[in-house]
Design a protein around this motif. Sequence first.
Motif, PDB file in Angstrom:
ATOM      1  N   ARG A  76      14.202  -1.822   2.823  1.00 23.55           N
ATOM      2  CA  ARG A  76      14.402  -0.402   3.070  1.00 23.55           C
ATOM      3  C   ARG A  76      14.535   0.283   1.703  1.00 23.55           C
ATOM      4  O   ARG A  76      14.956  -0.346   0.727  1.00 23.55           O
ATOM      5  CB  ARG A  76      15.652  -0.189   3.914  1.00 23.55           C
ATOM      6  CG  ARG A  76      15.524  -0.795   5.308  1.00 23.55           C
ATOM      7  CD  ARG A  76      16.671  -0.409   6.235  1.00 23.55           C
ATOM      8  NE  ARG A  76      17.964  -0.294   5.607  1.00 23.55           N
ATOM      9  CZ  ARG A  76      18.891  -1.239   5.581  1.00 23.55           C
ATOM     10  NH1 ARG A  76      18.672  -2.411   6.134  1.00 23.55           N
ATOM     11  NH2 ARG A  76      20.054  -1.036   4.985  1.00 23.55           N
ATOM     12  N   PRO A  77      14.198   1.572   1.601  1.00 19.89           N
ATOM     13  CA  PRO A  77      14.288   2.265   0.306  1.00 19.89           C
ATOM     14  C   PRO A  77      15.660   2.153  -0.344  1.00 19.89           C
ATOM     15  O   PRO A  77      15.766   1.941  -1.557  1.00 19.89           O
ATOM     16  CB  PRO A  77      13.946   3.718   0.649  1.00 19.89           C
ATOM     17  CG  PRO A  77      13.070   3.608   1.845  1.00 19.89           C
ATOM     18  CD  PRO A  77      13.596   2.432   2.626  1.00 19.89           C
TER      19      PRO A  77
ATOM     20  N   VAL B 250       9.923   6.934  -0.288  1.00 21.60           N
ATOM     21  CA  VAL B 250       8.567   6.553   0.124  1.00 21.60           C
ATOM     22  C   VAL B 250       7.797   7.853   0.273  1.00 21.60           C
ATOM     23  O   VAL B 250       8.087   8.665   1.142  1.00 21.60           O
ATOM     24  CB  VAL B 250       8.579   5.764   1.444  1.00 21.60           C
ATOM     25  CG1 VAL B 250       7.159   5.407   1.849  1.00 21.60           C
ATOM     26  CG2 VAL B 250       9.428   4.514   1.308  1.00 21.60           C
ATOM     27  N   THR B 251       6.811   8.058  -0.615  1.00 21.13           N
ATOM     28  CA  THR B 251       6.078   9.320  -0.606  1.00 21.13           C
ATOM     29  C   THR B 251       4.745   9.227   0.127  1.00 21.13           C
ATOM     30  O   THR B 251       4.173  10.245   0.475  1.00 21.13           O
ATOM     31  CB  THR B 251       5.835   9.809  -2.052  1.00 21.13           C
ATOM     32  OG1 THR B 251       5.190   8.781  -2.788  1.00 21.13           O
ATOM     33  CG2 THR B 251       7.147  10.193  -2.709  1.00 21.13           C
ATOM     34  N   ASN B 252       4.239   8.014   0.347  1.00 20.80           N
ATOM     35  CA  ASN B 252       2.995   7.839   1.089  1.00 20.80           C
ATOM     36  C   ASN B 252       3.095   6.554   1.902  1.00 20.80           C
ATOM     37  O   ASN B 252       2.762   5.481   1.413  1.00 20.80           O
ATOM     38  CB  ASN B 252       1.805   7.800   0.124  1.00 20.80           C
ATOM     39  CG  ASN B 252       0.486   7.826   0.858  1.00 20.80           C
ATOM     40  OD1 ASN B 252       0.431   8.043   2.055  1.00 20.80           O
ATOM     41  ND2 ASN B 252      -0.592   7.583   0.143  1.00 20.80           N
TER      42      ASN B 252
ATOM     43  N   GLY C 242       0.793  -1.222   0.000  1.00 21.47           N
ATOM     44  CA  GLY C 242       0.000   0.000   0.000  1.00 21.47           C
ATOM     45  C   GLY C 242       0.825   1.272   0.000  1.00 21.47           C
ATOM     46  O   GLY C 242       0.298   2.345  -0.281  1.00 21.47           O
ATOM     47  N   ASP C 243       2.106   1.179   0.328  1.00 17.72           N
ATOM     48  CA  ASP C 243       2.968   2.359   0.301  1.00 17.72           C
ATOM     49  C   ASP C 243       3.138   2.832  -1.139  1.00 17.72           C
ATOM     50  O   ASP C 243       3.150   2.029  -2.067  1.00 17.72           O
ATOM     51  CB  ASP C 243       4.359   2.050   0.865  1.00 17.72           C
ATOM     52  CG  ASP C 243       4.360   1.846   2.365  1.00 17.72           C
ATOM     53  OD1 ASP C 243       3.338   2.122   3.008  1.00 17.72           O
ATOM     54  OD2 ASP C 243       5.402   1.411   2.885  1.00 17.72           O
ATOM     55  N   THR C 244       3.288   4.128  -1.295  1.00 11.90           N
ATOM     56  CA  THR C 244       3.610   4.677  -2.609  1.00 11.90           C
ATOM     57  C   THR C 244       5.084   5.043  -2.601  1.00 11.90           C
ATOM     58  O   THR C 244       5.552   5.752  -1.703  1.00 11.90           O
ATOM     59  CB  THR C 244       2.762   5.919  -2.921  1.00 11.90           C
ATOM     60  OG1 THR C 244       1.382   5.555  -2.864  1.00 11.90           O
ATOM     61  CG2 THR C 244       3.079   6.474  -4.304  1.00 11.90           C
ATOM     62  N   VAL C 245       5.818   4.506  -3.575  1.00  8.56           N
ATOM     63  CA  VAL C 245       7.242   4.801  -3.697  1.00  8.56           C
ATOM     64  C   VAL C 245       7.492   5.525  -5.015  1.00  8.56           C
ATOM     65  O   VAL C 245       6.830   5.256  -6.015  1.00  8.56           O
ATOM     66  CB  VAL C 245       8.119   3.524  -3.618  1.00  8.56           C
ATOM     67  CG1 VAL C 245       8.020   2.893  -2.253  1.00  8.56           C
ATOM     68  CG2 VAL C 245       7.768   2.522  -4.676  1.00  8.56           C
TER      69      VAL C 245
ATOM     70  N   THR D 147       2.473   2.380  -6.441  1.00  6.39           N
ATOM     71  CA  THR D 147       1.947   1.848  -5.193  1.00  6.39           C
ATOM     72  C   THR D 147       2.315   0.371  -5.106  1.00  6.39           C
ATOM     73  O   THR D 147       2.152  -0.373  -6.074  1.00  6.39           O
ATOM     74  CB  THR D 147       0.416   2.019  -5.136  1.00  6.39           C
ATOM     75  OG1 THR D 147       0.112   3.411  -5.220  1.00  6.39           O
ATOM     76  CG2 THR D 147      -0.152   1.470  -3.836  1.00  6.39           C
ATOM     77  N   VAL D 148       2.802  -0.042  -3.949  1.00  6.27           N
ATOM     78  CA  VAL D 148       3.181  -1.439  -3.745  1.00  6.27           C
ATOM     79  C   VAL D 148       1.907  -2.285  -3.745  1.00  6.27           C
ATOM     80  O   VAL D 148       0.976  -2.021  -2.988  1.00  6.27           O
ATOM     81  CB  VAL D 148       3.960  -1.631  -2.427  1.00  6.27           C
ATOM     82  CG1 VAL D 148       4.333  -3.087  -2.222  1.00  6.27           C
ATOM     83  CG2 VAL D 148       5.206  -0.750  -2.420  1.00  6.27           C
ATOM     84  N   ARG D 149       1.894  -3.276  -4.626  1.00  5.45           N
ATOM     85  CA  ARG D 149       0.711  -4.134  -4.790  1.00  5.45           C
ATOM     86  C   ARG D 149       0.512  -5.030  -3.562  1.00  5.45           C
ATOM     87  O   ARG D 149       1.435  -5.223  -2.773  1.00  5.45           O
ATOM     88  CB  ARG D 149       0.866  -5.018  -6.028  1.00  5.45           C
ATOM     89  CG  ARG D 149       1.015  -4.253  -7.318  1.00  5.45           C
ATOM     90  CD  ARG D 149       0.970  -5.175  -8.530  1.00  5.45           C
ATOM     91  NE  ARG D 149       1.778  -6.372  -8.411  1.00  5.45           N
ATOM     92  CZ  ARG D 149       2.758  -6.711  -9.249  1.00  5.45           C
ATOM     93  NH1 ARG D 149       3.066  -5.938 -10.261  1.00  5.45           N
ATOM     94  NH2 ARG D 149       3.436  -7.823  -9.079  1.00  5.45           N
ATOM     95  N   PRO D 150      -0.683  -5.630  -3.422  1.00  3.98           N
ATOM     96  CA  PRO D 150      -0.936  -6.538  -2.295  1.00  3.98           C
ATOM     97  C   PRO D 150       0.015  -7.731  -2.227  1.00  3.98           C
ATOM     98  O   PRO D 150       0.234  -8.297  -1.156  1.00  3.98           O
ATOM     99  CB  PRO D 150      -2.369  -7.010  -2.524  1.00  3.98           C
ATOM    100  CG  PRO D 150      -3.008  -5.906  -3.294  1.00  3.98           C
ATOM    101  CD  PRO D 150      -1.912  -5.353  -4.177  1.00  3.98           C
TER     102      PRO D 150
END
Length: 182
Positions: free
Chosen positions: A56-57, A81-83, A17-20, A35-38
């Motif tokens: 980690r990023p 990681v923006t969100n 769910g994080d947006t990178v 967005t990182v998929r499920p």
Amino acid sequence: MPPASELEPEAYEIGVGDTVTVHVWRNPELGQSITVRPDGYISLPLMGDVKAEGKRPEELASEITLGLADYIRTPEVTVMVTNPVSKEFRNRIRITGQVMSPQSVAFQPGMTVLDLVLLAGGLTDFAADGRATLTRMIDGQYQSYSLDLGAMLKDGDMSANHALQPGDVISVPRKQLFRGEL
């Protein structure tokens, strides 16, 4: 007073769910916000699916750099990681039982027991406010500590107004007749 677990700031791990945002220096067409998929993966041009969850990023940036090295001479990749949606879920605190509105809320540094009780709308008339508990994970084990919410809310005794930590759970039981609480 429950002991404060020694929480040192940990390096952020990317979660579902994080947006990178991936930025490839001198190759803007390869950069994107994803967005990182499920399933924990992201899809990138030239590379296809890349596992992002749990990294980690800077680890993800290194992996993308290695993958792009087959196509681009000396790629310079940055991952931001923006969100951070997944962190919000992992760092929640909860209040259950005889409160007006049991809930799970995002942890904010500086939150106290009183803050969480007020967010839950206060106690119901049937709350056994002297038998509330704070449950906290310490060294991999859940430990419970007594809270006298009645003394705090009615008498202004702030000795039970402990600072909260991510993962804490406050439970407020119901009054019982055989205890003489009703």
